[in-house]
Design a protein around this motif. Structure first.
Motif, short mmCIF file in Angstrom:
data_model
loop_
_atom_site.label_atom_id
_atom_site.label_comp_id
_atom_site.label_asym_id
_atom_site.label_seq_id
_atom_site.Cartn_x
_atom_site.Cartn_y
_atom_site.Cartn_z
N UNK B 150 41.51 34.23 26.29
CA UNK B 150 41.08 34.03 27.67
C UNK B 150 41.81 34.94 28.66
N UNK B 151 42.80 35.69 28.20
CA UNK B 151 43.64 36.45 29.13
C UNK B 151 43.93 37.86 28.62
N UNK B 152 44.33 38.74 29.56
CA UNK B 152 45.05 39.95 29.17
C UNK B 152 46.51 39.70 29.56
N UNK B 153 47.41 40.45 28.92
CA UNK B 153 48.83 40.11 29.04
C UNK B 153 49.69 41.30 29.46
N UNK B 154 50.79 40.97 30.04
CA UNK B 154 51.80 41.99 30.35
C UNK B 154 53.17 41.35 30.17
N UNK B 155 53.96 41.97 29.30
CA UNK B 155 55.32 41.50 29.09
C UNK B 155 56.18 42.01 30.23
N UNK B 175 37.84 35.63 32.41
CA UNK B 175 36.60 35.06 32.98
C UNK B 175 36.55 35.36 34.48
N UNK B 176 35.48 36.02 34.94
CA UNK B 176 35.41 36.37 36.36
C UNK B 176 35.37 35.15 37.27
N UNK B 177 34.96 33.99 36.74
CA UNK B 177 34.86 32.79 37.56
C UNK B 177 36.14 31.97 37.58
N UNK B 178 37.21 32.48 36.96
CA UNK B 178 38.46 31.73 36.99
C UNK B 178 38.94 31.58 38.43
N UNK B 179 39.63 30.46 38.72
CA UNK B 179 40.18 30.29 40.06
C UNK B 179 41.45 31.11 40.26
N UNK B 180 42.00 31.65 39.16
CA UNK B 180 43.28 32.36 39.24
C UNK B 180 43.10 33.86 39.06
N UNK B 181 43.94 34.62 39.75
CA UNK B 181 43.97 36.06 39.52
C UNK B 181 45.05 36.40 38.50
N UNK B 182 46.11 35.61 38.47
CA UNK B 182 47.27 35.95 37.65
C UNK B 182 48.09 34.69 37.42
N UNK B 183 48.73 34.62 36.26
CA UNK B 183 49.64 33.52 35.98
C UNK B 183 50.96 34.11 35.48
N UNK B 200 48.52 32.01 40.52
CA UNK B 200 48.14 32.70 41.75
C UNK B 200 46.62 32.66 41.92
N UNK B 201 46.17 32.35 43.13
CA UNK B 201 44.73 32.28 43.35
C UNK B 201 44.14 33.69 43.50
N UNK B 202 42.83 33.73 43.77
CA UNK B 202 42.14 35.02 43.82
C UNK B 202 42.65 35.91 44.94
N UNK B 203 43.24 35.28 45.97
CA UNK B 203 43.79 36.07 47.07
C UNK B 203 45.22 36.52 46.77
N UNK B 204 45.71 36.20 45.59
CA UNK B 204 47.06 36.60 45.22
C UNK B 204 48.15 35.71 45.76
N UNK B 205 47.77 34.51 46.21
CA UNK B 205 48.72 33.59 46.80
C UNK B 205 49.23 32.62 45.74
#
Lengths: 397, 267
Positions: B150-155, B175-183, B200-205
């Motif tokens: 479900x994700x791409x990753x960055x160490x 998923x483009x419909x996820x509520x998150x931009x990043x975790x 973090x939400x789609x606005x990066x908050x």
């Protein structure tokens, strides 16, 4: 008379179900619950019919007992309401008294059960298994318990469900001392089937999920649940006909982006008319508004019912619009508004509902129902003076 | 398929000590490896059942309790799990049920909500999965599972959390419909489980913080948290989830996870 006979039959079914339930569940999961409700209704307008009063008070009790052991479970949900004004509204029912088990590759339900079909918000033409408990509320889906043998199977090509329905339940109607009365002769219903309420009805449903869409197809053969109401000038009351019908139904709901789309369609063959009925609409929800947890859902649905029997339906050619505001707070506060406006006649009805939990085990519900504009020939015409405010206090235990 | 190829290359690269591509790619692979190992370790439990006690805390500090039970059916390889959460208390919402059929990668999960008051099984629109589940800080999406695909990753590096050395990995929902931009995640290097996440939400908050604790090992390799705390950062609201002991191999069936099975689960 008839009520008494029905009651004995249920008493027998109940005894059987109880014995079956207790015999097989030694020390397994068992739980008592349920609720008791105090309800008051106030009708500000002078009633249309002289015996009626300005309001009523009633108390309702709905205990609940469930046991489970492995794949076998038993449920018992009796219901009782005592109303201060209307003898017809004082009534008892077994909402559920059934045994569920798995056998021969099928999931079974035997006894009195509740089975709701449909996906729309305002109107459920496909929902035909259980009879409406109309004295409870003209607009909710409160249903009477239905004796049934149900077999269900989940396969790779969908869920298939077969229901054999012995024992028809008459729709409940307010008596002439009760508000929201309809001038119909519900004490002498006219059945098409010579077996009357003993006619065995059949229902079949297939349901399958396709991606983000859920499709259901259903078929029903038996006594219609919503009676045909034909005016009889000689009696001054409309006669109540329970015809034998064939009905095919389709229900569809799907999620696309922010939207949920819903469709219900039926085609019905009755002895007097073949017609279709449908509801189609969409729901849009705004979540977590302004950093609160609150959600606002907006609804719009078109309802259609092609019956010539206008007294029997509110949804002939109407537009329903609604909004539900869920605060998602600790007390699960909710407010919702619904408006049904007729696209043909000058008719409009609305309802505002609010509910909130008090503490852990109490719930308060307020309903305001209005009939600001009604047209002769439709049921709401007889309710034009019956706009009301209802307050319910429930205690769960 | 795609996953196993990627994995093989990653493992091969690790074994031979080769740098895989440029630095960014190496960090992506290392992040992915941590999470793919987590899923690999968790394979084969079949099904599980657990009861959960949730304490909701409002912004002004008032609290309320919810009780739910959850059951999960592990999907076949390459497919998502099926999850069912049912409320038992408070009694007026008992029987409220959320069913999830998890889809992997960019596809949207399918979710259905059953509300006993309406007696209808409602589809939850794909883009509406940020909604609060029954007043908790857990959204529908939070309850839908988080598989490797479900994700791409960055160490990001190694860090210290509550006195423990942990991996810091960022993961981005596909998923483009996820509520998150990043975790942003803090991952236990031994169990590969998330100990803390900033969502973090789609606005990066920075919208929510998840903290997990009291991890218990079941049947040799299945790690499960006994506590989960989700805080809504802008408002300070929080939900603390405490679980009972997990039960595995309880004999759940596909039919227990169909939308038609959602009604009548109250007790």
């Amino acid at each position: 008379m008839k009520k008494a006979r029905l009651d004995t039959r249920y008493a027998r079914a109940l005894r059987f179900a109880l014995l079956a339930g207790l015999a097989v569940t030694p020390g397994a999961f068992a739980d008592w619950g349920g609720w008791i409700e105090l309800e008051g209704r106030w009708f500000p307008d002078t009633p249309l019919y002289p015996p009626q009063s300005d309001g009523d008070a009633s108390v309702a009790l709905r205990p609940e007992y469930r046991t489970q052991a492995g794949d076998l479970s038993f449920a018992l949900l009796p219901f009782l309401r005592v109303d201060s004004e209307d003898r017809e509204r004082t009534h008892a029912d077994l909402r559920e008294a059934n045994v569920k088990f798995d056998a021969w590759g099928l999931s079974w339900l035997v006894g009195i059960g509740q089975e709701s079909w449909g996906v729309a918000e305002s109107y459920h033409p496909v929902d035909i298994v259980n009879q409406t408990d109309f004295v409870e509320d003209i607009a909710t889906d409160e249903k009477l318990g239905q004796p049934m043998i149900q077999a269900k199977r989940l396969t790779d090509w969908g869920t298939v469900q077969l229901l054999v329905l012995p024992g028809f339940r008459e729709r409940t109607f307010p008596g002439e001392h009760g508000r929201l009365y309809l001038p119909i002769d519900f004490e002498h219903p006219i059945y098409q089937s010579p077996q009357r309420e003993r006619h065995v009805d059949w229902a079949l449903r297939w349901a399958k999920t396709f991606g983000t869409w859920d499709l259901g197809l259903s078929y029903f053969w038996g006594t219609r649940r919503d009676p045909r109401l034909e005016p009889d000038p000689a009696k001054g009351l409309a006669s109540v006909y329970y015809d034998l019908i064939h009905q095919v139904g389709l229900d569809l709901q799907g999620a696309v982006g922010n939207w949920t789309f819903k469709l219900e369609y039926i085609y019905r063959d009755t002895p007097v008319q073949r017609y279709s009925a449908a509801v189609a609409g969409a729901e849009y929800t705004l979540y977590g508004m302004a950093d609160t947890a609150a959600d606002l859902s907006l609804y719009a649905e078109y309802t259609y019912n092609g019956t010539d029997n206008t007294l029997a339906t509110l949804y002939q050619n109407d537009l329903f619009t609604g909004a539900r505001f869920a605060f998602n707070d600790l007390q699960s506060t909710e407010v919702q508004l619904g408006v049904l406006s007729d696209l043909e006649q000058d008719s409009l009805l609305w309802r505002l509902e609010g509910s909130r939990r008090l503490g852990e085990n109490w719930k308060l519900r307020l309903t305001l129902q209005g009939f600001p504009r009604t047209a002769p020939g439709e049921p709401a015409y007889y309710w034009r003076k019956d706009g009301y405010a209802r307050l319910e206090l429930l205690r769960y235990f | 398929m795609r996953r196993s190829v990627k994995l093989t290359i990653g493992l091969l690269a690790l074994a031979l000590g080769w740098p895989v591509g440029a630095g960014a790619d190496r960090n992506a692979d290392r992040g992915a490896e941590i999470f793919s190992a987590r899923d690999r370790l968790d394979e084969g439990f079949g099904d599980q059942r657990v009861s959960m006690q949730l304490t909701l805390r409002s912004a002004n500090g008032r609290t309320a309790e919810r009780r739910t039970r959850m059951q999960l059916l592990e999907g076949p390889p390459g497919q998502g799990d099926k999850t069912l959460v049912v409320f038992d208390a408070p009694p007026d919402i008992a029987g409220t049920a959320l069913l999830t059929h998890e889809a992997l990668g960019a596809a949207d999960d399918s979710q259905w909500l059953y509300l006993p008051a309406y007696k209808r099984v409602k589809r939850i629109a794909a883009r509406d999965r940020s909604g609060s589940f029954a007043g908790t800080e857990f959204s529908y999406e939070d309850l839908a599972g988080d598989k490797f695909e479900d994700f791409t990753y960055r160490f990001v590096g190694e860090a210290s959390l509550r006195g423990q050395q942990v991996y810091r990995v960022d993961r981005m929902p596909i998923a483009p419909n996820s509520e998150y931009s990043r975790q942003e995640t803090w991952v236990d290097p031994d169990t590969h489980q998330i100990l803390q996440a900033y969502l973090y939400d789609k606005k990066g908050r920075h919208l929510k913080t998840l903290e997990t604790g009291d991890w218990v090992r079941y049947r040799g390799n299945y790690w499960r948290p006994r506590t989960l705390a989700m805080t809504h950062v802008p408002s300070g609201r929080a939900t603390l989830l405490k679980t009972s002991e997990y039960e595995f191999g309880v004999g759940l069936k596909e039919k227990d996870f169909s939308p038609e099975a959602l009604s009548g689960l109250g007790r």
